[in-house]
Design a protein around this motif. Structure first.
Motif, PDB file in Angstrom:
ATOM      1  N   GLU A  93      -8.794   7.111 -15.365  1.00 52.05           N
ATOM      2  CA  GLU A  93     -10.100   7.615 -15.787  1.00 52.05           C
ATOM      3  C   GLU A  93     -10.817   8.151 -14.552  1.00 52.05           C
ATOM      4  N   SER A 137     -15.380   8.391 -18.054  1.00 47.55           N
ATOM      5  CA  SER A 137     -15.390   9.740 -18.627  1.00 47.55           C
ATOM      6  C   SER A 137     -16.810  10.120 -19.036  1.00 47.55           C
ATOM      7  N   PRO A 197      -9.201   1.780 -18.910  1.00 49.17           N
ATOM      8  CA  PRO A 197      -9.357   2.683 -20.061  1.00 49.17           C
ATOM      9  C   PRO A 197      -9.357   1.990 -21.419  1.00 49.17           C
TER      10      PRO A 197
END
Length: 477
Positions: free
Chosen positions: A144, A149, A346
Protein backbone atom coordinates in the motif's frame (compact mmCIF):
# COMPACT_ATOMS: atom_id res chain seq x y z
CA UNK A 1 -43.44 -8.23 44.32
CA UNK A 2 -44.52 -4.96 42.74
CA UNK A 3 -41.70 -2.59 41.77
CA UNK A 4 -41.77 0.88 43.25
CA UNK A 5 -42.15 3.52 40.49
CA UNK A 6 -39.73 5.72 42.44
CA UNK A 7 -36.94 3.24 41.63
CA UNK A 8 -37.09 4.29 37.98
CA UNK A 9 -37.15 7.97 38.88
CA UNK A 10 -33.95 7.50 40.90
CA UNK A 11 -32.24 5.54 38.13
CA UNK A 12 -33.09 8.20 35.56
CA UNK A 13 -31.82 10.93 37.88
CA UNK A 14 -28.50 9.07 38.29
CA UNK A 15 -28.23 8.51 34.54
CA UNK A 16 -26.30 11.40 33.01
CA UNK A 17 -26.87 10.21 29.44
CA UNK A 18 -29.13 11.81 26.88
CA UNK A 19 -31.35 10.22 24.28
CA UNK A 20 -34.98 9.22 23.82
CA UNK A 21 -36.77 8.88 27.16
CA UNK A 22 -38.29 5.53 26.24
CA UNK A 23 -34.81 4.11 25.63
CA UNK A 24 -33.53 5.51 28.92
CA UNK A 25 -36.44 3.85 30.76
CA UNK A 26 -35.61 0.52 29.08
CA UNK A 27 -31.97 1.00 30.11
CA UNK A 28 -33.12 1.70 33.68
CA UNK A 29 -34.96 -1.63 33.71
CA UNK A 30 -31.80 -3.40 32.50
CA UNK A 31 -29.73 -1.64 35.14
CA UNK A 32 -32.17 -2.58 37.91
CA UNK A 33 -32.05 -6.25 36.86
CA UNK A 34 -28.27 -6.18 36.49
CA UNK A 35 -27.71 -4.77 39.97
CA UNK A 36 -30.38 -6.86 41.70
CA UNK A 37 -32.84 -4.02 42.34
CA UNK A 38 -35.40 -5.99 40.31
CA UNK A 39 -35.75 -9.77 40.38
CA UNK A 40 -37.46 -12.32 38.16
CA UNK A 41 -41.21 -12.16 38.64
CA UNK A 42 -41.35 -8.59 39.95
CA UNK A 43 -44.33 -6.73 38.53
CA UNK A 44 -43.51 -3.40 36.92
CA UNK A 45 -45.72 -0.34 37.50
CA UNK A 46 -48.61 0.08 35.09
CA UNK A 47 -47.98 2.33 32.13
CA UNK A 48 -50.11 5.06 33.70
CA UNK A 49 -48.44 4.78 37.15
CA UNK A 50 -44.94 5.08 35.76
CA UNK A 51 -45.90 7.89 33.38
CA UNK A 52 -47.32 9.84 36.34
CA UNK A 53 -44.18 9.24 38.44
CA UNK A 54 -41.77 10.24 35.67
CA UNK A 55 -43.84 13.08 34.26
CA UNK A 56 -43.95 11.61 30.75
CA UNK A 57 -46.69 10.59 28.35
CA UNK A 58 -48.24 7.12 28.69
CA UNK A 59 -47.22 6.17 25.10
CA UNK A 60 -43.59 6.86 26.06
CA UNK A 61 -43.78 4.26 28.85
CA UNK A 62 -45.57 1.84 26.51
CA UNK A 63 -42.77 2.16 23.98
CA UNK A 64 -40.16 1.69 26.73
CA UNK A 65 -41.83 -1.53 27.88
CA UNK A 66 -41.98 -2.77 24.27
CA UNK A 67 -38.26 -2.02 23.90
CA UNK A 68 -37.52 -3.87 27.14
CA UNK A 69 -39.59 -6.83 25.99
CA UNK A 70 -37.75 -6.99 22.67
CA UNK A 71 -34.49 -7.13 24.62
CA UNK A 72 -35.77 -10.01 26.72
CA UNK A 73 -35.90 -7.92 29.88
CA UNK A 74 -39.62 -8.28 30.61
CA UNK A 75 -42.71 -10.23 29.60
CA UNK A 76 -46.17 -8.74 29.20
CA UNK A 77 -49.54 -10.45 29.53
CA UNK A 78 -52.80 -8.69 28.71
CA UNK A 79 -54.87 -8.29 31.86
CA UNK A 80 -52.00 -9.23 34.21
CA UNK A 81 -49.31 -6.63 33.53
CA UNK A 82 -45.58 -6.50 32.80
CA UNK A 83 -43.14 -8.69 34.73
CA UNK A 84 -39.35 -8.94 34.96
CA UNK A 85 -38.09 -11.94 33.01
CA UNK A 86 -35.03 -12.34 35.23
CA UNK A 87 -31.46 -13.18 34.31
CA UNK A 88 -32.49 -16.33 32.46
CA UNK A 89 -34.47 -14.25 30.00
CA UNK A 90 -31.69 -11.79 29.20
CA UNK A 91 -29.01 -12.99 26.77
CA UNK A 92 -26.12 -11.12 28.41
CA UNK A 93 -27.22 -12.22 31.92
CA UNK A 94 -28.16 -15.82 31.16
CA UNK A 95 -26.84 -18.30 33.75
CA UNK A 96 -25.93 -15.41 36.07
CA UNK A 97 -26.71 -16.10 39.74
CA UNK A 98 -29.04 -13.81 41.63
CA UNK A 99 -27.54 -11.44 44.23
CA UNK A 100 -26.31 -13.42 47.21
CA UNK A 101 -25.93 -16.69 45.28
CA UNK A 102 -22.53 -18.18 44.56
CA UNK A 103 -21.28 -17.63 41.03
CA UNK A 104 -18.46 -20.16 41.28
CA UNK A 105 -14.85 -19.45 40.31
CA UNK A 106 -14.33 -16.57 37.90
CA UNK A 107 -11.23 -15.18 36.24
CA UNK A 108 -11.68 -11.69 34.88
CA UNK A 109 -9.04 -9.45 33.27
CA UNK A 110 -9.91 -5.85 34.14
CA UNK A 111 -6.40 -4.58 33.48
CA UNK A 112 -6.65 -4.39 29.68
CA UNK A 113 -8.84 -1.71 28.13
CA UNK A 114 -10.69 -3.47 25.32
CA UNK A 115 -14.22 -3.05 23.95
CA UNK A 116 -17.00 -5.54 24.62
CA UNK A 117 -17.65 -8.19 21.99
CA UNK A 118 -21.07 -8.60 20.41
CA UNK A 119 -21.75 -9.69 16.82
CA UNK A 120 -18.22 -8.78 15.75
CA UNK A 121 -17.20 -12.29 14.72
CA UNK A 122 -20.35 -12.70 12.64
CA UNK A 123 -19.65 -9.40 10.88
CA UNK A 124 -16.04 -10.41 10.23
CA UNK A 125 -17.08 -13.73 8.67
CA UNK A 126 -19.45 -11.91 6.31
CA UNK A 127 -16.80 -9.40 5.29
CA UNK A 128 -14.13 -12.03 4.68
CA UNK A 129 -16.60 -14.08 2.61
CA UNK A 130 -17.26 -11.00 0.48
CA UNK A 131 -13.53 -10.45 0.04
CA UNK A 132 -13.00 -14.11 -0.89
CA UNK A 133 -15.49 -13.77 -3.74
CA UNK A 134 -13.95 -10.53 -5.01
CA UNK A 135 -12.07 -10.40 -8.29
CA UNK A 136 -9.65 -7.91 -6.70
CA UNK A 137 -8.57 -10.19 -3.85
CA UNK A 138 -4.98 -10.23 -5.08
CA UNK A 139 -4.65 -6.52 -4.41
CA UNK A 140 -4.63 -7.30 -0.68
CA UNK A 141 -1.33 -9.18 -1.13
CA UNK A 142 0.61 -6.18 -2.40
CA UNK A 143 2.10 -3.02 -0.93
CA UNK A 144 0.00 0.00 0.00
CA UNK A 145 1.14 3.63 -0.11
CA UNK A 146 2.93 4.44 3.15
CA UNK A 147 0.07 6.55 4.51
CA UNK A 148 -2.66 4.33 3.03
CA UNK A 149 -4.54 4.46 -0.26
CA UNK A 150 -6.41 7.63 -1.11
CA UNK A 151 -9.70 5.72 -1.04
CA UNK A 152 -9.00 4.50 2.48
CA UNK A 153 -7.90 7.96 3.60
CA UNK A 154 -11.19 9.37 2.27
CA UNK A 155 -13.02 6.85 4.48
CA UNK A 156 -10.83 7.74 7.46
CA UNK A 157 -11.49 11.43 6.87
CA UNK A 158 -15.25 10.85 6.99
CA UNK A 159 -14.90 8.84 10.21
CA UNK A 160 -12.79 11.61 11.83
CA UNK A 161 -15.54 14.10 11.02
CA UNK A 162 -17.70 12.27 13.59
CA UNK A 163 -15.27 13.53 16.22
CA UNK A 164 -15.41 17.11 14.97
CA UNK A 165 -12.15 16.93 13.02
CA UNK A 166 -12.24 18.49 9.56
CA UNK A 167 -9.27 17.02 7.69
CA UNK A 168 -9.08 16.17 4.02
CA UNK A 169 -7.52 12.89 2.85
CA UNK A 170 -4.19 14.62 2.21
CA UNK A 171 -4.01 15.46 5.91
CA UNK A 172 -4.72 11.91 7.10
CA UNK A 173 -2.41 8.92 7.54
CA UNK A 174 -3.51 5.38 8.30
CA UNK A 175 -1.40 3.74 11.00
CA UNK A 176 -1.05 0.30 12.53
CA UNK A 177 -3.27 1.11 15.53
CA UNK A 178 -3.21 4.05 17.93
CA UNK A 179 0.09 3.07 19.60
CA UNK A 180 1.78 3.27 16.20
CA UNK A 181 -0.02 6.57 15.51
CA UNK A 182 1.31 7.86 18.82
CA UNK A 183 4.90 6.94 17.92
CA UNK A 184 4.54 8.58 14.50
CA UNK A 185 3.00 11.73 16.02
CA UNK A 186 5.80 12.07 18.55
CA UNK A 187 8.38 11.62 15.79
CA UNK A 188 6.68 14.28 13.65
CA UNK A 189 6.37 16.82 16.46
CA UNK A 190 9.60 16.41 18.45
CA UNK A 191 13.28 15.72 18.08
CA UNK A 192 15.53 13.86 20.50
CA UNK A 193 16.38 16.10 23.43
CA UNK A 194 13.17 18.13 23.22
CA UNK A 195 10.53 17.84 25.95
CA UNK A 196 7.02 16.44 25.78
CA UNK A 197 4.49 17.73 28.30
CA UNK A 198 1.90 15.24 29.53
CA UNK A 199 -0.81 15.07 32.16
CA UNK A 200 0.46 13.95 35.57
CA UNK A 201 -1.39 10.67 35.02
CA UNK A 202 -0.96 9.51 31.45
CA UNK A 203 -1.27 6.56 29.10
CA UNK A 204 1.71 4.23 29.70
CA UNK A 205 2.22 3.78 25.94
CA UNK A 206 3.03 7.49 25.67
CA UNK A 207 5.82 7.10 28.21
CA UNK A 208 7.38 4.16 26.38
CA UNK A 209 7.13 5.88 22.98
CA UNK A 210 8.86 9.00 24.31
CA UNK A 211 11.60 6.90 25.85
CA UNK A 212 12.13 5.01 22.59
CA UNK A 213 12.58 8.28 20.68
CA UNK A 214 14.87 9.87 23.27
CA UNK A 215 12.30 12.55 24.10
CA UNK A 216 12.22 14.11 27.57
CA UNK A 217 8.99 14.30 29.54
CA UNK A 218 7.57 16.76 32.03
CA UNK A 219 4.27 16.31 33.89
CA UNK A 220 1.51 18.91 34.14
CA UNK A 221 -0.91 18.90 37.09
CA UNK A 222 -4.51 17.82 36.61
CA UNK A 223 -7.66 17.61 38.72
CA UNK A 224 -11.09 16.00 38.43
CA UNK A 225 -11.76 17.98 35.23
CA UNK A 226 -8.46 17.07 33.60
CA UNK A 227 -5.41 19.15 32.67
CA UNK A 228 -5.19 22.47 34.54
CA UNK A 229 -4.52 25.35 32.09
CA UNK A 230 -2.65 27.44 34.67
CA UNK A 231 -0.32 24.51 35.35
CA UNK A 232 0.30 24.16 31.60
CA UNK A 233 1.18 27.85 31.38
CA UNK A 234 3.67 27.46 34.21
CA UNK A 235 5.18 24.32 32.67
CA UNK A 236 5.70 26.07 29.33
CA UNK A 237 7.43 29.01 31.03
CA UNK A 238 9.62 26.75 33.18
CA UNK A 239 10.60 24.30 30.40
CA UNK A 240 12.37 26.01 27.48
CA UNK A 241 12.75 22.70 25.64
CA UNK A 242 9.01 21.99 25.75
CA UNK A 243 7.90 21.45 22.19
CA UNK A 244 4.64 19.50 22.37
CA UNK A 245 1.76 18.56 24.66
CA UNK A 246 0.33 15.06 24.67
CA UNK A 247 -3.11 14.87 26.28
CA UNK A 248 -6.40 13.00 26.28
CA UNK A 249 -9.13 15.65 26.67
CA UNK A 250 -12.12 13.27 26.53
CA UNK A 251 -12.59 10.20 28.77
CA UNK A 252 -9.01 10.47 29.98
CA UNK A 253 -7.13 7.26 30.59
CA UNK A 254 -7.08 6.37 33.48
CA UNK A 255 -9.22 8.95 35.32
CA UNK A 256 -12.13 9.33 32.82
CA UNK A 257 -11.84 13.14 33.28
CA UNK A 258 -13.16 15.25 30.39
CA UNK A 259 -11.98 18.81 29.85
CA UNK A 260 -14.83 21.36 29.83
CA UNK A 261 -15.03 23.78 26.92
CA UNK A 262 -13.45 26.70 28.81
CA UNK A 263 -10.34 24.64 29.57
CA UNK A 264 -10.08 23.42 25.99
CA UNK A 265 -10.16 27.00 24.74
CA UNK A 266 -7.59 28.07 27.34
CA UNK A 267 -5.22 25.22 26.40
CA UNK A 268 -5.51 26.10 22.71
CA UNK A 269 -4.60 29.70 23.55
CA UNK A 270 -1.61 28.66 25.67
CA UNK A 271 -0.35 26.40 22.88
CA UNK A 272 -0.44 29.32 20.45
CA UNK A 273 1.38 31.69 22.81
CA UNK A 274 4.17 29.18 23.44
CA UNK A 275 4.27 27.68 19.92
CA UNK A 276 3.38 24.28 21.35
CA UNK A 277 2.26 21.39 19.15
CA UNK A 278 -0.76 19.55 20.58
CA UNK A 279 -0.93 15.77 20.21
CA UNK A 280 -4.55 14.92 20.99
CA UNK A 281 -5.37 11.30 21.78
CA UNK A 282 -9.07 10.64 21.19
CA UNK A 283 -9.05 6.86 21.55
CA UNK A 284 -12.24 6.90 23.66
CA UNK A 285 -14.01 9.99 22.34
CA UNK A 286 -16.75 8.28 20.34
CA UNK A 287 -17.69 6.13 23.36
CA UNK A 288 -17.84 9.00 25.82
CA UNK A 289 -20.90 10.69 27.22
CA UNK A 290 -19.28 14.01 26.21
CA UNK A 291 -19.27 13.75 22.43
CA UNK A 292 -20.75 17.25 22.13
CA UNK A 293 -17.47 18.94 23.10
CA UNK A 294 -15.18 20.10 20.28
CA UNK A 295 -11.76 18.47 20.08
CA UNK A 296 -8.64 20.57 20.49
CA UNK A 297 -8.03 19.86 16.80
CA UNK A 298 -11.09 22.01 16.02
CA UNK A 299 -9.95 24.83 18.34
CA UNK A 300 -6.31 24.89 17.22
CA UNK A 301 -6.26 23.06 13.86
CA UNK A 302 -3.01 24.69 12.74
CA UNK A 303 -0.97 23.00 15.49
CA UNK A 304 -2.80 19.82 16.47
CA UNK A 305 -2.04 16.23 15.54
CA UNK A 306 -5.22 14.25 16.25
CA UNK A 307 -5.05 10.50 16.65
CA UNK A 308 -7.60 7.79 17.19
CA UNK A 309 -8.15 4.18 16.19
CA UNK A 310 -10.79 1.49 15.88
CA UNK A 311 -9.21 -0.55 18.70
CA UNK A 312 -11.47 0.81 21.44
CA UNK A 313 -14.61 1.47 19.40
CA UNK A 314 -14.71 -1.71 17.29
CA UNK A 315 -11.97 -4.30 17.84
CA UNK A 316 -8.24 -4.20 18.73
CA UNK A 317 -7.39 -6.88 16.18
CA UNK A 318 -8.19 -4.55 13.28
CA UNK A 319 -4.99 -2.63 14.10
CA UNK A 320 -6.26 0.42 12.28
CA UNK A 321 -5.40 3.89 13.54
CA UNK A 322 -5.88 7.35 12.05
CA UNK A 323 -3.58 10.35 12.42
CA UNK A 324 -4.55 13.79 11.10
CA UNK A 325 -2.85 17.17 11.24
CA UNK A 326 -2.08 20.42 9.43
CA UNK A 327 -0.25 20.09 6.08
CA UNK A 328 3.16 21.13 7.45
CA UNK A 329 3.03 18.30 10.00
CA UNK A 330 1.13 15.77 7.90
CA UNK A 331 3.89 15.93 5.28
CA UNK A 332 6.30 14.23 7.70
CA UNK A 333 4.08 11.27 8.46
CA UNK A 334 4.80 9.12 5.41
CA UNK A 335 8.54 8.88 6.08
CA UNK A 336 7.91 7.93 9.71
CA UNK A 337 5.40 5.23 8.75
CA UNK A 338 7.86 3.81 6.18
CA UNK A 339 10.56 3.71 8.84
CA UNK A 340 8.36 1.83 11.32
CA UNK A 341 5.88 -0.48 9.53
CA UNK A 342 6.48 0.51 5.87
CA UNK A 343 2.75 0.70 5.13
CA UNK A 344 -0.61 -0.19 6.72
CA UNK A 345 -1.50 -3.90 6.58
CA UNK A 346 -3.75 -4.12 3.47
CA UNK A 347 -6.11 -6.88 4.67
CA UNK A 348 -6.80 -5.42 8.13
CA UNK A 349 -7.18 -1.93 6.69
CA UNK A 350 -9.55 -3.17 3.99
CA UNK A 351 -11.77 -4.90 6.58
CA UNK A 352 -11.80 -1.81 8.80
CA UNK A 353 -12.57 0.63 6.00
CA UNK A 354 -15.24 -1.59 4.50
CA UNK A 355 -16.99 -1.56 7.88
CA UNK A 356 -16.78 2.22 7.94
CA UNK A 357 -18.27 2.41 4.46
CA UNK A 358 -21.10 -0.13 4.62
CA UNK A 359 -22.62 0.85 7.99
CA UNK A 360 -21.21 -2.09 9.97
CA UNK A 361 -19.08 0.25 12.07
CA UNK A 362 -22.12 2.39 12.86
CA UNK A 363 -24.10 -0.59 14.09
CA UNK A 364 -21.22 -1.96 16.18
CA UNK A 365 -20.50 1.48 17.63
CA UNK A 366 -24.13 2.00 18.63
CA UNK A 367 -24.17 -1.43 20.26
CA UNK A 368 -20.90 -0.71 22.09
CA UNK A 369 -22.22 2.57 23.46
CA UNK A 370 -25.35 0.92 24.81
CA UNK A 371 -23.48 -2.07 26.23
CA UNK A 372 -20.83 0.04 27.96
CA UNK A 373 -23.45 2.42 29.37
CA UNK A 374 -25.07 -0.57 31.04
CA UNK A 375 -21.73 -1.82 32.37
CA UNK A 376 -20.72 1.59 33.68
CA UNK A 377 -24.04 2.07 35.46
CA UNK A 378 -23.80 -1.36 37.06
CA UNK A 379 -20.23 -0.64 38.21
CA UNK A 380 -21.16 2.66 39.82
CA UNK A 381 -24.23 1.19 41.52
CA UNK A 382 -22.36 -1.84 42.87
CA UNK A 383 -19.20 -0.10 44.11
CA UNK A 384 -20.10 3.48 45.01
CA UNK A 385 -21.69 2.59 48.35
CA UNK A 386 -18.77 0.50 49.56
CA UNK A 387 -17.07 1.91 52.70
CA UNK A 388 -13.62 1.57 51.11
CA UNK A 389 -14.55 3.71 48.08
CA UNK A 390 -15.01 7.48 48.03
CA UNK A 391 -16.00 7.90 44.36
CA UNK A 392 -16.50 5.92 41.16
CA UNK A 393 -16.09 7.82 37.91
CA UNK A 394 -16.91 5.93 34.74
CA UNK A 395 -16.89 6.79 31.05
CA UNK A 396 -16.12 5.05 27.77
CA UNK A 397 -14.59 1.63 28.58
CA UNK A 398 -13.25 2.11 32.10
CA UNK A 399 -13.93 3.32 35.62
CA UNK A 400 -11.64 5.24 37.98
CA UNK A 401 -12.30 4.07 41.51
CA UNK A 402 -11.06 6.42 44.24
CA UNK A 403 -10.37 4.95 47.68
CA UNK A 404 -10.83 6.20 51.22
CA UNK A 405 -7.94 6.25 53.66
CA UNK A 406 -6.30 4.07 54.80
CA UNK A 407 -6.95 1.88 51.75
CA UNK A 408 -4.19 1.83 49.12
CA UNK A 409 -4.29 0.80 45.47
CA UNK A 410 -1.94 -2.12 46.14
CA UNK A 411 -4.33 -3.50 48.77
CA UNK A 412 -7.28 -3.38 46.39
CA UNK A 413 -5.22 -4.99 43.63
CA UNK A 414 -4.26 -7.85 45.98
CA UNK A 415 -7.83 -8.26 47.23
CA UNK A 416 -9.18 -8.29 43.67
CA UNK A 417 -6.57 -10.85 42.60
CA UNK A 418 -7.76 -13.11 45.40
CA UNK A 419 -11.22 -13.01 43.84
CA UNK A 420 -9.96 -13.75 40.34
CA UNK A 421 -9.90 -10.14 39.11
CA UNK A 422 -6.76 -8.71 37.51
CA UNK A 423 -6.22 -4.95 37.78
CA UNK A 424 -3.26 -2.95 36.48
CA UNK A 425 -1.00 -1.12 38.98
CA UNK A 426 -1.87 2.57 39.28
CA UNK A 427 1.80 3.53 39.21
CA UNK A 428 1.94 2.57 35.51
CA UNK A 429 0.06 5.79 34.74
CA UNK A 430 2.15 8.13 36.88
CA UNK A 431 4.24 10.66 34.96
CA UNK A 432 5.86 12.04 38.13
CA UNK A 433 7.88 10.77 41.07
CA UNK A 434 4.99 11.57 43.39
CA UNK A 435 3.24 8.70 45.24
CA UNK A 436 0.50 7.02 43.23
CA UNK A 437 -3.05 8.20 43.99
CA UNK A 438 -5.42 6.15 46.13
CA UNK A 439 -7.31 4.86 43.14
CA UNK A 440 -7.51 1.97 40.68
CA UNK A 441 -8.60 1.74 37.08
CA UNK A 442 -11.12 -0.95 36.18
CA UNK A 443 -11.57 -1.88 32.52
CA UNK A 444 -15.16 -2.94 31.92
CA UNK A 445 -15.15 -4.23 28.36
CA UNK A 446 -13.14 -7.44 28.70
CA UNK A 447 -15.85 -9.31 30.61
CA UNK A 448 -17.68 -11.65 28.22
CA UNK A 449 -21.06 -10.27 29.36
CA UNK A 450 -22.66 -8.01 31.94
CA UNK A 451 -23.54 -10.96 34.15
CA UNK A 452 -19.90 -12.00 34.53
CA UNK A 453 -18.90 -8.41 35.26
CA UNK A 454 -21.57 -7.83 37.89
CA UNK A 455 -20.89 -11.18 39.55
CA UNK A 456 -17.21 -10.31 39.93
CA UNK A 457 -17.93 -6.77 41.13
CA UNK A 458 -20.44 -8.01 43.72
CA UNK A 459 -17.78 -10.35 45.13
CA UNK A 460 -15.24 -7.51 45.22
CA UNK A 461 -17.73 -5.12 46.83
CA UNK A 462 -18.49 -7.69 49.54
CA UNK A 463 -14.76 -8.15 50.20
CA UNK A 464 -14.17 -4.38 50.39
CA UNK A 465 -17.08 -4.04 52.82
CA UNK A 466 -15.55 -6.67 55.12
CA UNK A 467 -12.42 -4.54 55.52
CA UNK A 468 -8.75 -4.41 54.61
CA UNK A 469 -6.81 -7.64 54.12
CA UNK A 470 -5.39 -9.17 57.29
CA UNK A 471 -1.81 -8.57 56.16
CA UNK A 472 -2.58 -4.84 55.74
CA UNK A 473 -4.56 -4.31 58.94
CA UNK A 474 -1.60 -2.92 60.89
CA UNK A 475 0.11 -1.22 57.95
CA UNK A 476 0.56 2.52 58.24
CA UNK A 477 0.20 4.37 54.94
Amino acid sequence: MAADPRLFARLLEDDATTGPVYRRIAEAIATAVTTGSLSAGDRLPTHRELARELGVAVPTVSRAYREAEEQGLVTSTVGRGTFVAGASGIPHLRDTPAPGESSGPVRLDMAVNAPARGRHEEMLRRTLATFAASADLGALLGYEPDIGSREHRHGASRWLARSGVEAGPDQVAICHGSQHALLVAFGAALRAGETLLTESLTYPGAKSAAQLLGIGRSAVAMDDEGLIPEALEEACAATPAARALYCMPTAHNPTTATLPLARREAIAGIARRHDLIIIEDDAFGLLSEHTHLPPLAALAPERTLFLTSLSKTLAPGLRCGFLAGPPELAGRLGALIRATVFNPAPLATAVALSWLGDGTADRLLDWQRQEMRRRRTATVNLLAGTPAISAVRADALHAWVELREPWTASEVLALAEGHGISLGPTLYFSATEEPSPRAVRMCLGNAPDVGTLTGALRALADALTRGRPAWAANTRV
